[in-house]
Design an enzyme around this catalytic site. Structure first.
Site, PDB file in Angstrom:
ATOM      1  N   TYR A 233       0.426  -0.797  -0.012  1.00 39.08           N
ATOM      2  CA  TYR A 233       0.244   0.140  -0.061  1.00 39.08           C
ATOM      3  C   TYR A 233       0.571   0.656  -0.163  1.00 39.08           C
ATOM      4  CZ  TYR A 233      -4.002  -3.200   1.212  1.00 39.08           C
ATOM      5  OH  TYR A 233      -4.480  -4.392   0.930  1.00 39.08           O
TER       6      TYR A 233
ATOM      7  N   HIS B 153      -8.403   2.031  -5.947  1.00 33.42           N
ATOM      8  CA  HIS B 153      -7.159   0.831  -5.419  1.00 33.42           C
ATOM      9  C   HIS B 153      -6.547   1.180  -5.326  1.00 33.42           C
ATOM     10  CE1 HIS B 153     -11.186  -1.554  -3.892  1.00 33.42           C
ATOM     11  NE2 HIS B 153     -11.488  -1.305  -5.475  1.00 33.42           N
TER      12      HIS B 153
HETATM   13  C1  DQA Z   1      -7.518  -2.035  -1.022  1.00 37.81           C
HETATM   14  C2  DQA Z   1      -8.158  -3.212  -1.688  1.00 37.81           C
HETATM   15  C3  DQA Z   1      -8.606  -3.958  -1.197  1.00 37.81           C
HETATM   16  O1  DQA Z   1      -8.885  -4.914  -1.719  1.00 37.81           O
HETATM   17  C4  DQA Z   1      -8.412  -4.430   0.275  1.00 37.81           C
HETATM   18  O2  DQA Z   1      -9.080  -4.780   0.974  1.00 37.81           O
HETATM   19  C5  DQA Z   1      -7.664  -3.191   1.045  1.00 37.81           C
HETATM   20  C6  DQA Z   1      -7.254  -1.865   0.273  1.00 37.81           C
HETATM   21  C7  DQA Z   1      -6.612  -0.663  -1.892  1.00 37.81           C
HETATM   22  O3  DQA Z   1      -7.009   0.248  -2.081  1.00 37.81           O
HETATM   23  O4  DQA Z   1      -5.736  -1.369  -2.404  1.00 37.81           O
HETATM   24  O5  DQA Z   1      -7.805  -2.621   2.168  1.00 37.81           O
HETATM   25  O6  DQA Z   1      -8.940  -1.730  -1.350  1.00 37.81           O
END
Ligand code: DQA
Length: 148
Positions: A23, A100
């Site tokens: 992330y 995402h």
């Molecule tokens: C997310 C991807 C999702 O699968 C995960 O549960 C997240 C973050 C992303 O920003 O990459 O919490 O939304």
């Protein structure tokens, strides 16, 4: 001036310390600050909210109908589980762009399905914090009818 809500879902309050290899190292505040800078360039007003609770996210979407023109939304883990959030997106009269940080399609198979994206104007994933940046541009262009 157009008003945009940036809505962050569960666990995104931990950005920067949470699985940085997936992330990134920017905190949520850091991302929001960069988006604020871009919003000023785009001449739009930004409100940023985060919640770990499904009900609060639904309430935030309902509230956005009054006073906001569009939403950039990262439903995080609820993306893959929440019919109620999808229904909330479908129920409101303003456009929502799903974003995402990670590419959900290149990860575990349970992340490949987004229950929420089908109710959104579009979805961006895999560009780290810039998914939000591109999402902001997309919603602004959509509101200015520069996307057919
Ligand atoms: C997310 C991807 C999702 O699968 C995960 O549960 C997240 C973050 C992303 O920003 O990459 O919490 O939304």
């Amino acid at each position: 001036m157009k008003k945009i809500l940036v809505l962050h879902g569960p666990n995104l309050n931990l950005l920067g310390e949470r699985e940085p290899g997936i992330y990134g190292s920017l905190s949520l505040k850091g991302i929001n600050n960069l988006l604020e800078e871009e919003a000023a360039q785009l001449d739009v007003t930004l409100t940023c909210e985060q919640s770990n609770s499904e009900g609060e996210l639904i309430d935030a979407l309902h509230r956005a109908q009054i006073g906001q023109n569009g939403v950039v939304f990262n439903p995080a883990g609820y993306t893959h589980t929440s019919v109620a959030l999808r229904d909330a997106i479908a129920a409101i009269q303003i456009p929502v762009v799903e974003v995402h940080l990670s590419n959900i399609h290149s990860r575990e198979s349970f992340r490949h399905t987004s229950l929420t994206a089908g109710a959104c104007a579009g979805m961006l994933c895999g560009f780290g914090w810039k998914s939000y940046l591109y999402g902001l541009h997309a919603i602004v262009e959509l509101l200015e009818e520069r996307i057919v």
